[in-house]
Design a protein around this motif. Structure first.
Motif, mmCIF file in Angstrom:
data_model
loop_
_atom_site.group_PDB
_atom_site.id
_atom_site.type_symbol
_atom_site.label_atom_id
_atom_site.label_comp_id
_atom_site.label_asym_id
_atom_site.label_seq_id
_atom_site.Cartn_x
_atom_site.Cartn_y
_atom_site.Cartn_z
ATOM 1 N N SER A 16 10.089 -1.302 -1.671
ATOM 2 C CA SER A 16 8.685 -1.181 -1.134
ATOM 3 C C SER A 16 7.706 -2.143 -2.095
ATOM 4 O O SER A 16 6.557 -2.623 -1.545
ATOM 5 C CB SER A 16 8.251 0.293 -1.141
ATOM 6 O OG SER A 16 7.942 0.547 -2.325
ATOM 7 N N THR A 17 8.061 -2.320 -3.301
ATOM 8 C CA THR A 17 6.983 -3.083 -4.307
ATOM 9 C C THR A 17 7.271 -4.750 -4.291
ATOM 10 O O THR A 17 6.652 -5.327 -4.874
ATOM 11 C CB THR A 17 7.177 -2.509 -5.551
ATOM 12 O OG1 THR A 17 8.232 -2.790 -6.223
ATOM 13 C CG2 THR A 17 6.898 -0.994 -5.553
ATOM 14 N N THR A 22 5.418 -4.899 0.086
ATOM 15 C CA THR A 22 4.043 -4.727 -0.280
ATOM 16 C C THR A 22 3.187 -5.127 0.956
ATOM 17 O O THR A 22 2.437 -4.375 1.361
ATOM 18 C CB THR A 22 3.672 -5.612 -1.478
ATOM 19 O OG1 THR A 22 4.545 -4.960 -2.571
ATOM 20 C CG2 THR A 22 2.266 -5.160 -1.819
ATOM 21 N N ARG A 26 1.238 -2.183 3.599
ATOM 22 C CA ARG A 26 -0.062 -2.331 3.822
ATOM 23 C C ARG A 26 -0.475 -2.398 5.448
ATOM 24 O O ARG A 26 -1.353 -1.942 5.917
ATOM 25 C CB ARG A 26 -0.848 -3.527 2.990
ATOM 26 C CG ARG A 26 -2.374 -3.443 3.259
ATOM 27 C CD ARG A 26 -2.822 -4.430 1.875
ATOM 28 N NE ARG A 26 -2.663 -3.885 0.604
ATOM 29 C CZ ARG A 26 -3.114 -3.117 -0.080
ATOM 30 N NH1 ARG A 26 -4.080 -2.431 0.409
ATOM 31 N NH2 ARG A 26 -2.728 -2.848 -1.085
ATOM 32 N N ASP A 39 11.740 2.624 -4.394
ATOM 33 C CA ASP A 39 11.819 1.357 -5.275
ATOM 34 C C ASP A 39 12.720 1.772 -6.226
ATOM 35 O O ASP A 39 12.474 3.171 -6.819
ATOM 36 C CB ASP A 39 10.495 0.835 -5.656
ATOM 37 C CG ASP A 39 10.744 -0.659 -5.829
ATOM 38 O OD1 ASP A 39 10.611 -1.385 -4.957
ATOM 39 O OD2 ASP A 39 10.993 -0.918 -7.168
ATOM 40 N N ARG A 47 2.303 3.997 -7.750
ATOM 41 C CA ARG A 47 1.190 3.375 -7.956
ATOM 42 C C ARG A 47 0.806 2.731 -6.768
ATOM 43 O O ARG A 47 -0.452 2.412 -6.367
ATOM 44 C CB ARG A 47 1.167 2.413 -9.316
ATOM 45 C CG ARG A 47 1.165 3.255 -10.477
ATOM 46 C CD ARG A 47 0.878 2.494 -11.798
ATOM 47 N NE ARG A 47 1.946 1.135 -11.882
ATOM 48 C CZ ARG A 47 3.106 1.575 -12.581
ATOM 49 N NH1 ARG A 47 3.242 2.637 -13.143
ATOM 50 N NH2 ARG A 47 4.006 0.419 -12.746
ATOM 51 N N GLN A 48 1.822 2.086 -6.047
ATOM 52 C CA GLN A 48 1.605 1.278 -4.832
ATOM 53 C C GLN A 48 1.060 2.259 -3.837
ATOM 54 O O GLN A 48 0.222 2.066 -2.823
ATOM 55 C CB GLN A 48 2.931 0.852 -4.513
ATOM 56 C CG GLN A 48 2.907 0.069 -2.916
ATOM 57 C CD GLN A 48 4.178 -0.355 -2.630
ATOM 58 O OE1 GLN A 48 5.213 0.205 -3.144
ATOM 59 N NE2 GLN A 48 4.217 -1.384 -1.448
ATOM 60 N N ASP A 51 -2.743 3.171 -4.026
ATOM 61 C CA ASP A 51 -3.359 2.310 -3.607
ATOM 62 C C ASP A 51 -3.734 2.352 -2.063
ATOM 63 O O ASP A 51 -4.656 1.773 -1.651
ATOM 64 C CB ASP A 51 -3.013 0.777 -4.133
ATOM 65 C CG ASP A 51 -3.129 0.675 -5.570
ATOM 66 O OD1 ASP A 51 -3.867 1.267 -6.331
ATOM 67 O OD2 ASP A 51 -2.425 -0.077 -6.185
#
Length: 283
Positions: A16-17, A22, A26, A39, A47-48, A51
């Protein structure tokens, strides 16, 4: 076919990162989807997720697509957290540029294990949950499934395998009401492509992806095609019309690509510049 609304559905994404993960995450969140982000770096996935919203709509977990137990634990935790999994995106992938004769065997096996076996493990772990919701499985393949560049043996083999796996799995699951698709982008800008351009062999092979057959397309075009493909539960997703033709008639374009895509001494020059690791990098 009516649009498959993503609002309120839970989408699980591996890798995913990375660059594509990413951007897709989104875009899916903007469509109202809840996100289970998996991930290798669990802290980065968390953290992703933070956000993108509170834990009620996005949460990250550590998972290794090379380890079915690790993957199953994360998938089950995500299903328990959100109460369902509707869509799976098997996105984790790696690449390297090196000829068969000199590639490090460990690099070859790693690429196959992540890119192909990792998709199988991801589908296997999520399928019980996706069957319950009559959802959709999507694997990130590549135009490399149809256009087979030299010095990319394990990559093109894995991506062609992913395409075949999706076709076979679709037939296995259609009576359960589960859709299965594969997405086949051409080159687009990600950190992985930055590594390819930093590698002399990769830069020579595709000319820096600045023009011609190998010119990169905007990542937004890939993301839009992925989202639209999920919303239509598509079998085959190809971001550009020209590539869609190549995806459907690969046998007819093979000779053209061989003759025009790698002219003169391009291939032997790239082989001479390749390292044993092939500049291998995670997406």
């Amino acid at each position: 076919m009516s649009r498959y609304s993503l609002t309120g559905r839970t989408v699980l994404v591996t890798g995913s990162t990375g660059g594509l993960g990413t951007a897709v995450a989104r875009a899916l969140r903007e469509r109202g989807a809840n996100l289970a982000l998996l991930d290798l770096d669990g802290g980065l996935a968390q953290r992703q997720a933070a956000d993108l919203g509170p834990e009620t709509v996005a949460r990250g977990w550590a998972a290794d697509v090379r380890d079915l137990h690790s993957l199953q634990s994360a998938v089950d935790a995500a299903a328990e957290h959100f109460g369902r999994i509707d869509v799976t995106i098997a996105n984790a992938g790696v690449a390297a540029v090196a000829p068969l004769e000199s590639i490090d065997p460990a690099v070859w096996e790693r690429i196959i294990d992540i890119n192909l076996n990792g998709v199988w493990r991801t589908f296997r772990a999520t399928l019980p949950h996706v069957k319950q919701t009559k959802g959709y499985l999507l694997a990130v393949s590549s135009m490399a499934a149809f256009v087979h560049s030299p010095l990319c043996g394990p990559y093109v083999a894995s991506k062609a395998g992913v395409w075949a796996l999706c076709d076979a799995t679709r037939l296995e699951l259609r009576h359960h009401g589960v859709g299965v698709g594969s997405v086949h982008p051409t080159f687009f800008k990600t950190p992985m492509m930055d590594d390819v351009h930093a590698d002399p062999a990769g830069n020579t092979l595709w000319g820096g992806n600045k023009s011609g057959l190998w010119k990169m397309i905007p990542i937004g075009k890939v993301v839009d095609s992925v989202v639209a493909g999920i919303e239509s539960r598509a079998d085959l997703i190809v971001p550009t019309r020209l590539n869609a033709v190549a995806a459907r008639i690969p046998g007819l374009v093979r000779l053209f690509v061989d003759r025009t895509g790698f002219r003169g001494t391009t291939v032997p020059d790239a082989i001479a510049q390749a390292s044993a690791s092939g500049g291998a990098t995670d997406r």
